[in-house]
Scaffold this active site. Structure first.
Site, PDB file in Angstrom:
ATOM      1  N   GLY A   1      -9.460   3.253  -8.186  1.00 12.81           N
ATOM      2  CA  GLY A   1      -8.660   4.386  -8.621  1.00 12.81           C
ATOM      3  C   GLY A   1      -8.742   4.618 -10.121  1.00 12.81           C
TER       4      GLY A   1
ATOM      5  N   GLN B   1      -9.305  -0.655 -16.041  1.00 12.34           N
ATOM      6  CA  GLN B   1      -9.894  -1.532 -15.017  1.00 12.34           C
ATOM      7  C   GLN B   1     -11.180  -0.918 -14.447  1.00 12.34           C
ATOM      8  OE1 GLN B   1      -7.474  -3.520 -11.868  1.00 12.34           O
ATOM      9  NE2 GLN B   1      -8.183  -1.835 -10.611  1.00 12.34           N
TER      10      GLN B   1
ATOM     11  N   LYS C   1      -6.336   5.674 -11.598  1.00 11.71           N
ATOM     12  CA  LYS C   1      -4.987   5.274 -12.033  1.00 11.71           C
ATOM     13  C   LYS C   1      -5.078   4.084 -13.004  1.00 11.71           C
ATOM     14  CE  LYS C   1      -0.580   3.787 -11.577  1.00 11.71           C
ATOM     15  NZ  LYS C   1      -0.712   2.373 -11.497  1.00 11.71           N
ATOM     16  N   ASP C   2      -5.928   3.104 -12.653  1.00 11.28           N
ATOM     17  CA  ASP C   2      -6.141   1.928 -13.515  1.00 11.28           C
ATOM     18  C   ASP C   2      -7.442   2.179 -14.279  1.00 11.28           C
ATOM     19  OD1 ASP C   2      -4.074  -0.269 -12.405  1.00 11.28           O
ATOM     20  OD2 ASP C   2      -4.779   1.002 -10.782  1.00 11.28           O
TER      21      ASP C   2
ATOM     22  N   LEU D   1       0.814  -1.220   0.000  1.00 15.24           N
ATOM     23  CA  LEU D   1       0.000   0.000   0.000  1.00 15.24           C
ATOM     24  C   LEU D   1       0.849   1.272   0.000  1.00 15.24           C
ATOM     25  CD1 LEU D   1      -2.755  -1.092   2.552  1.00 15.24           C
ATOM     26  CD2 LEU D   1      -2.743  -1.331   0.064  1.00 15.24           C
TER      27      LEU D   1
ATOM     28  N   GLN E   1      -4.967 -12.649 -12.612  1.00 14.20           N
ATOM     29  CA  GLN E   1      -4.810 -11.458 -13.446  1.00 14.20           C
ATOM     30  C   GLN E   1      -3.375 -11.257 -13.916  1.00 14.20           C
ATOM     31  OE1 GLN E   1      -6.226  -8.848 -10.142  1.00 14.20           O
ATOM     32  NE2 GLN E   1      -4.679  -7.415 -10.881  1.00 14.20           N
TER      33      GLN E   1
ATOM     34  N   HIS F   1      -3.403   4.249  -2.577  1.00 11.94           N
ATOM     35  CA  HIS F   1      -4.377   3.321  -1.981  1.00 11.94           C
ATOM     36  C   HIS F   1      -5.073   3.982  -0.779  1.00 11.94           C
ATOM     37  CE1 HIS F   1      -1.441   0.146  -3.549  1.00 11.94           C
ATOM     38  NE2 HIS F   1      -2.568  -0.208  -4.130  1.00 11.94           N
TER      39      HIS F   1
HETATM   40  P1  AMP Z   1      -3.687  -2.332  -6.827  1.00  6.05           P
HETATM   41  O1  AMP Z   1      -3.228  -2.665  -5.459  1.00  6.05           O
HETATM   42  O2  AMP Z   1      -2.611  -1.856  -7.724  1.00  6.05           O
HETATM   43  O3  AMP Z   1      -4.556  -3.417  -7.420  1.00  6.05           O
HETATM   44  O4  AMP Z   1      -4.657  -1.070  -6.658  1.00  6.05           O
HETATM   45  C1  AMP Z   1      -5.773  -1.108  -5.815  1.00  6.05           C
HETATM   46  C2  AMP Z   1      -6.638   0.101  -6.069  1.00  6.05           C
HETATM   47  O5  AMP Z   1      -5.910   1.287  -5.771  1.00  6.05           O
HETATM   48  C3  AMP Z   1      -7.099   0.208  -7.522  1.00  6.05           C
HETATM   49  O6  AMP Z   1      -8.446   0.648  -7.561  1.00  6.05           O
HETATM   50  C4  AMP Z   1      -6.158   1.232  -8.078  1.00  6.05           C
HETATM   51  O7  AMP Z   1      -6.676   1.926  -9.184  1.00  6.05           O
HETATM   52  C5  AMP Z   1      -5.988   2.143  -6.887  1.00  6.05           C
HETATM   53  N1  AMP Z   1      -4.747   2.920  -7.027  1.00  6.05           N
HETATM   54  C6  AMP Z   1      -3.496   2.441  -7.235  1.00  6.05           C
HETATM   55  N2  AMP Z   1      -2.614   3.453  -7.370  1.00  6.05           N
HETATM   56  C7  AMP Z   1      -3.319   4.599  -7.224  1.00  6.05           C
HETATM   57  C8  AMP Z   1      -2.993   5.985  -7.275  1.00  6.05           C
HETATM   58  N3  AMP Z   1      -1.736   6.406  -7.495  1.00  6.05           N
HETATM   59  N4  AMP Z   1      -3.970   6.890  -7.092  1.00  6.05           N
HETATM   60  C9  AMP Z   1      -5.250   6.481  -6.866  1.00  6.05           C
HETATM   61  N5  AMP Z   1      -5.634   5.188  -6.823  1.00  6.05           N
HETATM   62  C10 AMP Z   1      -4.687   4.259  -6.996  1.00  6.05           C
END
Ligand code: AMP
Length: 287
Positions: A154, A160, A156-157, A40, A68, A44
């Site tokens: 997020g 997704q 960011k993705d 995290l 995935q 996150h």
């Molecule tokens: P992940 O652990 O990479 O699967 O991300 C979990 C969630 O956190 C997903 O919904 C991502 O889009 C979001 N997330 C990851 N990085 C960021 C960021 N820099 N800003 C905002 N949300 C993020």
């Protein structure tokens, strides 16, 4: 004052997660859910904080989802600093940390998958076949286990987020999807668990990535034709030493299809490799 910091529970089985969520809902409490793969960072935690502000109870899941990842991808080396993650979740005010084991999520004989083909095929889908099928399947399972009122994802993705919004709509899932803005480092690099893979030299290239995307976005906002704006952006990205561009596209934010004319809301999306690390980023554009 909230006392959840002291009381965050760690839950590791779907049955226990369902019971906890059912108890909350029986008391009329709303539940916000933030699915993650752990490692995290502030990005996150911004989702957890928003969920905290909008719900009575917050569940964060940490699950590195094997379905995935492609066979050549970083599943085995993906960082798993679980104790640190638990401490960060507690401090951010989560009520439960859901951490199911892979064998529990995918028992022997598991064979049901969710497909959203039109949104999964372009962009990241080209180099990561099966990725969004794995994401959609695990998120549907997690939603069934956590039963939240709101799901925090997020931007960011972005692909997704688009895929999961469509899944929620198409399958009538009783959850509201909240897209949350991208959290960035001071120099503009979008925060990501994979940034930890970058060497200091690679990490130092971030301002150039940001500048290249900004150049393309500015050209689009000025009204250049999409091909001209993208051409300028692609050239700038390819000029950065050590960068291998996978794609830079300007798309409709709902269909993810390339835009032909610059009009209304659009999204500029990129995926590229710096050395061994694959990074993604995107910018909202409105003309
Ligand atoms: P992940 O652990 O990479 O699967 O991300 C979990 C969630 O956190 C997903 O919904 C991502 O889009 C979001 N997330 C990851 N990085 C960021 C960021 N820099 N800003 C905002 N949300 C993020």
């Amino acid at each position: 004052m909230r006392t959840s910091e002291a009381r965050m529970r760690t839950v590791s089985s779907p049955a226990a997660m369902r019971r906890l969520s059912a108890r909350w809902r029986a008391r009329g409490l709303s539940v916000g859910f933030v699915p993650t793969m752990g490692a995290l960072h502030r990005g996150h935690l911004s989702l957890v904080e928003r969920a905290r502000a909008e719900n009575d109870r917050v569940v964060v899941s940490v699950f590195v989802n094997p379905t995935q990842f492609g066979p050549q991808e970083d599943f085995s080396r993906y960082p798993r600093p679980f104790r640190r993650d638990a401490s960060l979740c507690r401090k951010a005010g989560a009520d439960a940390l859901y951490h199911p084991a892979p064998g529990v999520m995918y028992p022997p004989g598991f064979s049901t998958f969710v497909e959203i083909p039109d949104l999964s095929a372009p962009l990241c889908g080209r180099s990561r076949p099966g990725h969004f099928r794995g994401v959609a399947t695990v998120v549907l399972k997690l939603l069934n286990q956590v039963s939240p009122d709101r799901l925090y994802l997020g931007e960011k993705d972005f692909q997704q987020l688009t895929v999961l919004r469509r899944m929620v709509r198409d399958l009538d899932l009783p959850v509201a999807v909240r897209g949350c803005r991208i959290h960035r480092e001071r120099d503009g690099l979008a925060m990501s668990s994979r940034n930890a893979y970058l060497t200091p030299q690679e990490r130092a290239l971030a301002p150039r990535l940001r500048a290249a995307l900004g150049l393309c976005a500015a050209a689009a906002r000025r009204g250049s034709a999409p091909a001209a704006a993208l051409g300028a952006g692609r050239r700038a990205l390819r000029a950065i030493p050590g960068v291998r561009l996978e794609y830079l596209e300007l798309v409709d934010p709902e269909t993810l299809q390339p835009v032909r004319r610059l009009r209304g809301k659009m999204r500029l999306l990129t995926a590229l490799r710096i050395g061994r690390t694959r990074l993604i980023d995107n910018i909202a554009i409105k003309v």
